[in-house]
Write an enzyme that holds these catalytic residues in place. Structure first.
Site, PDB file in Angstrom:
ATOM      1  N   ARG A   1     -45.693 -31.639  -9.005  1.00 10.78           N
ATOM      2  CA  ARG A   1     -45.053 -30.413  -8.515  1.00 10.78           C
ATOM      3  C   ARG A   1     -45.315 -30.386  -7.013  1.00 10.78           C
ATOM      4  O   ARG A   1     -44.932 -31.325  -6.327  1.00 10.78           O
ATOM      5  CB  ARG A   1     -45.633 -29.214  -9.275  1.00 10.78           C
ATOM      6  CG  ARG A   1     -44.747 -27.996  -9.312  1.00 10.78           C
ATOM      7  CD  ARG A   1     -45.348 -26.871 -10.136  1.00 10.78           C
ATOM      8  NE  ARG A   1     -46.641 -26.437  -9.616  1.00 10.78           N
ATOM      9  CZ  ARG A   1     -47.387 -25.451 -10.132  1.00 10.78           C
ATOM     10  NH1 ARG A   1     -46.948 -24.795 -11.196  1.00 10.78           N
ATOM     11  NH2 ARG A   1     -48.535 -25.100  -9.616  1.00 10.78           N
TER      12      ARG A   1
ATOM     13  N   TYR B   1     -31.505  -1.620 -33.535  1.00  9.95           N
ATOM     14  CA  TYR B   1     -30.394  -2.553 -33.281  1.00  9.95           C
ATOM     15  C   TYR B   1     -30.307  -3.645 -34.333  1.00  9.95           C
ATOM     16  O   TYR B   1     -31.310  -4.273 -34.678  1.00  9.95           O
ATOM     17  CB  TYR B   1     -30.563  -3.228 -31.917  1.00  9.95           C
ATOM     18  CG  TYR B   1     -30.238  -2.333 -30.752  1.00  9.95           C
ATOM     19  CD1 TYR B   1     -28.946  -1.820 -30.572  1.00  9.95           C
ATOM     20  CD2 TYR B   1     -31.207  -2.029 -29.814  1.00  9.95           C
ATOM     21  CE1 TYR B   1     -28.653  -1.009 -29.487  1.00  9.95           C
ATOM     22  CE2 TYR B   1     -30.919  -1.225 -28.715  1.00  9.95           C
ATOM     23  CZ  TYR B   1     -29.633  -0.710 -28.568  1.00  9.95           C
ATOM     24  OH  TYR B   1     -29.342   0.085 -27.498  1.00  9.95           O
TER      25      TYR B   1
ATOM     26  N   LYS C   1     -52.646 -13.680  -7.355  1.00 10.18           N
ATOM     27  CA  LYS C   1     -51.193 -13.798  -7.222  1.00 10.18           C
ATOM     28  C   LYS C   1     -50.494 -12.950  -8.291  1.00 10.18           C
ATOM     29  O   LYS C   1     -51.150 -12.482  -9.243  1.00 10.18           O
ATOM     30  CB  LYS C   1     -50.790 -15.270  -7.365  1.00 10.18           C
ATOM     31  CG  LYS C   1     -51.056 -15.847  -8.749  1.00 10.18           C
ATOM     32  CD  LYS C   1     -50.857 -17.362  -8.759  1.00 10.18           C
ATOM     33  CE  LYS C   1     -51.180 -17.931 -10.125  1.00 10.18           C
ATOM     34  NZ  LYS C   1     -51.206 -19.407 -10.112  1.00 10.18           N
TER      35      LYS C   1
END
Ligand SMILES: *Cc1c(COP(=O)(O)O)cnc(C)c1O
Length: 376
Positions: free
Chosen positions: A137, A269, A39
């Site tokens: 779940r 930054y 996946k």
């Protein structure tokens, strides 16, 4: 150092993917089917390539999250069985059938719907039913008598696998996994008593495999992380780890510029870093848009010519600055290693995760599509 044609890329070792798969196979033995989880684009190792390797090595099953991920593999010519684990939505049903994907079904209502849907085809359509044994779940939480009734009543949808998923496999300090196993087994036994004996029974992902929780191996296991060479650390009094795998991916980036800056120079930054002395800095062609965690700002390291090169200041969207004072040979166009081995040093996803306050899964899955993939 080699000149390389990409700004930032990962190198995936085919051999390591194959070795990790065989390490799992050898540990669980021939009676347990190994279904590698590919996946999320194979945890960003590239689902198509990784699946091809695994099928060549003998994998008969693969697991993905969505119908779309399954379709991608079919389009790439993958003929292995494919389990779709993270449910399917109403508009994905047609493709599920058209592409011969096998769904994990999460409710009895869904079993009924699936059965209705496949009635037209008049051929058995296999599915795996997930039991919510305590993860809270996805999964059915019904009494086994109700499950048995619905499963038996289906005319064409055929229960091929029973599965569950652990919430706390990494914690040997809690008994949640034992409780989940007990509940799952009770359900499986009651279904068997009602004449329902699916071919596959599966509960275990990487950790339950790696730490030898044999009572949870059933007839199939679902390793994801292990295939890519990782086993997360566990808590509590765990048995000895039985699985040995090696990371299959190295992540590199090109140096775009190097320069000497005087003491006191602010870097990047927010001027999060200020050079305490004259330094030689290198600007890398990689940033958080590539998946390098912003939380590595002023904390992480990369490997330059076999040495640790600290990240200076903020990781920005497309660029990251590192200290190359100790590695004067590294020049623009050279590669540094963000994740992998260089000289005596080694950085893996677990170390990056620890420094960035996240988990190794998230570091790997976070490597963005902009990062090119090279297979070795
Ligand atoms: C992702 C996933 C796995 C694989 O987990 P790893 O820890 O990567 O081995 C197994 N089963 C299910 C249901 C999953 O969602």
């Amino acid at each position: 150092m080699d000149r390389i044609p990409h700004r930032s890329w990962v190198e995936v070792s085919r051999r390591r993917i194959a070795e990790n798969f065989h390490a799992v196979r050898n540990l669980v033995g021939p009676r347990v089917e190994v279904m590698p989880v590919v996946k999320a684009d194979a945890y960003r190792h590239g689902a198509t390539e990784v699946s091809k390797i695994l099928v060549t090595e003998g994998a008969r099953w693969l697991a993905v999250s969505s119908v779309e991920e399954g379709v991608t593999l079919r389009d790439a010519g993958i003929g292995a069985r494919i389990l779709v684990m993270a449910d399917f939505l109403p508009w994905e049903r047609e493709a599920l059938i058209e592409y011969s994907l096998t769904p994990a079904v999460h409710s009895l209502e869904q079993v009924r719907q699936l059965d209705e849907l496949v009635t037209e085809t008049q051929t058995p359509f296999p599915y795996h039913l997930k039991i919510d044994s305590g993860m809270g779940r996805l999964g059915a939480r019904d009494q086994s008598s109700r499950i048995a009734a619905v499963v038996s009543k289906a005319r064409h949808a055929r229960l091929e696998g029973l599965m569950t998923h652990f919430a706390s496999a990494a914690s040997y300090a809690s008994n949640q996994t034992d409780q989940q196993i007990a509940l799952y087994r009770k359900t499986a036994e009651q279904l068997a008593a009602a004449g329902i004996r699916p071919r596959y029974s599966h509960m275990s992902a990487t950790i339950a495999i790696a730490y030898g929780r044999r009572e949870a191996w059933g007839s199939m296991v679902r390793p994801g992380h292990a295939i890519y060479g990782y086993v997360s650390p566990v808590r509590g009094e765990a048995p000895k780890r039985q699985l040995h795998v090696t990371p299959a991916l190295e992540w590199k980036a090109a140096v775009v510029q190097t320069k000497q800056v005087p003491a006191g120079t602010p870097i990047g930054y927010g001027a999060m870093y200020r050079a305490p002395k004259s330094m030689r800095i290198g600007v890398l062609a990689v940033g958080y848009a590539d998946g390098l965690p912003h939380r590595l700002s002023n904390r992480g390291n990369v490997l330059a010519a076999g040495k640790l090169a600290p990240i200076l200041g903020a990781v920005s969207m497309d660029l990251t600055t590192v200290d190359l004072t100790e590695t004067p040979t590294v020049v623009a166009g050279d590669a540094v290693t963000l994740l992998g081995q260089s000289g005596d040093h080694h950085i893996d996803a677990q170390q990056i995760a620890r420094t960035a306050g996240t988990i190794s899964y998230s570091v790997l899955c976070g490597i963005s599509a902009r990062v090119k993939r090279v297979y070795l």
